[in-house]
Enzyme design. Sequence first.
Site, PDB file in Angstrom:
ATOM      1  N   ARG A  60       0.872  -1.142  -0.201  1.00  0.00           N
ATOM      2  CA  ARG A  60       0.044  -0.049  -0.118  1.00  0.00           C
ATOM      3  C   ARG A  60       0.961   1.219   0.056  1.00  0.00           C
ATOM      4  NH1 ARG A  60      -5.007  -2.039   4.147  1.00  0.00           N
ATOM      5  NH2 ARG A  60      -6.017  -3.055   2.438  1.00  0.00           N
ATOM      6  N   GLY A  77      -9.391  -8.591  -0.703  1.00  0.00           N
ATOM      7  CA  GLY A  77      -8.157  -8.896   0.167  1.00  0.00           C
ATOM      8  C   GLY A  77      -7.679 -10.467  -0.034  1.00  0.00           C
ATOM      9  N   GLY A 129     -13.656  -3.510  -0.375  1.00  0.00           N
ATOM     10  CA  GLY A 129     -15.231  -3.087  -0.349  1.00  0.00           C
ATOM     11  C   GLY A 129     -15.333  -2.011  -1.233  1.00  0.00           C
ATOM     12  N   LYS A 186     -19.161 -15.673   2.054  1.00  0.00           N
ATOM     13  CA  LYS A 186     -20.625 -15.568   2.441  1.00  0.00           C
ATOM     14  C   LYS A 186     -21.225 -15.180   1.248  1.00  0.00           C
ATOM     15  CE  LYS A 186     -20.233 -14.162   7.271  1.00  0.00           C
ATOM     16  NZ  LYS A 186     -20.105 -12.904   7.977  1.00  0.00           N
TER      17      LYS A 186
END
Length: 398
Positions: free
Chosen positions: A42, A356, A379, A204
């Site tokens: 990052r 991720g 996200g 999920k």
Amino acid sequence: MSAILDKVTAVDQLDVASRRVFVRVDFNVPLTPDGRVSDDTRIREALPTIKHLLEKGARVVLASHLGRPKKGRDAKYSLAPAGERLAELLSLDVILTDDCVGDGARKVVQDLRDGRVALLENLRFHPGEEANDPAFAAELAALADVYVDDAFGCVHRAHASVDGVPRLIPTRGAGFLLLKELKALGALVHDPKRPYVAVLGGAKVSDKIAVIDALLTKVDALLIGGAMANTFLAAMGRNVGRSLVEGDKLALARTIAERAREKRVALVLPTDVVVAGSVDATEGTVVAADAIAPDMMALDIGPASVAAFRDRLLGAHTIFWNGPMGLFEKAPFAAGSVGVAKAIAEAAAFSVVGGGDSVAAVQQAGLAGRFTHVSTGGGASLELIEGRKLPGVEALRG
Ligand code: ADP
Ligand code: MG
């Protein structure tokens, strides 16, 4: 230019010489137990923007959050290790302020010379950051003349440094990383080349229901693996044994399958899976997806499924992947994710991976360089694909 960049100024179009430039970066890096940066990806991703600003003679004021500090200042969440790593990468001193606002920060920024870098201490030491508190935003905004956002992983959050601050600084724009992300992900939303194939996996269905809905209006085929596939298999009446499954999402899975039929999107589920008695098993067994024994759990997609997914992927011109095909962190259950990564690497397609864990799986397979784009935002990439407005991008528009 695509609509997503409408009225967003690129950092190299801003006049920054001798000006104080607040740069929101994503230095939320993983640390080792002894407090060193264990993966500096990052930080390196932010270098093009930082170097550009320094070359133009700007006074660079970097701001980031790190982790989720709960009780104000906490040395465990200091940005000091990130600052040290940045200093090494730039071969330049990086001055860390004692706090992101207050007299100390003001003094450091006031004394900052052209072509020099200051790093504000963790924004989340103040609850005003996540609350998007106007007074906190005003204090941060007072530190700069120009605002640049290069923290793609954070633009889906309406936090002070992402939303409140840019709205107070009229001279603002997007850094190179943010621009690259918006262009690549925007291409998936606006007129993608067909066939467009999406691969979804991970733990999920509930995490990704909104993105599945959005993808059903865009893609030609949706390939589903990972634990998410278990929920779809169970919804079709298959016995999935002790597999990870969302028992309360079976009706939802049936609705998704129905919607896919209506929209003529091929919903492709695994026909075979790798099962084991526990997540700690040292090897798995391949069984048909309708033959999972009651005491077994499906921990990866099987070779026939990989071959079927591969066929679809090799025929695609646009590919989006989010969510691993299995418990890839454990070697016996990594083949599905590696197989999908290889197929995407070989496909003559515009390919994007986000998330991720999915990105970690691609890196583990050594194939990151063969994707058109590896997103730094999990996200944020999903919200963009869902067609939602990203607060941090909206706040940049002139
Ligand atoms: P991403 O971070 O790419 O968005 P997710 O966080 O949604 O992906 O899901 C990743 C997690 O799902 C990984 O930890 C992986 O081990 C787990 N997972 C995938 N398939 C299975 C499975 N069949 N059983 C248990 N866990 C699984
Ligand atoms: Mg994840």
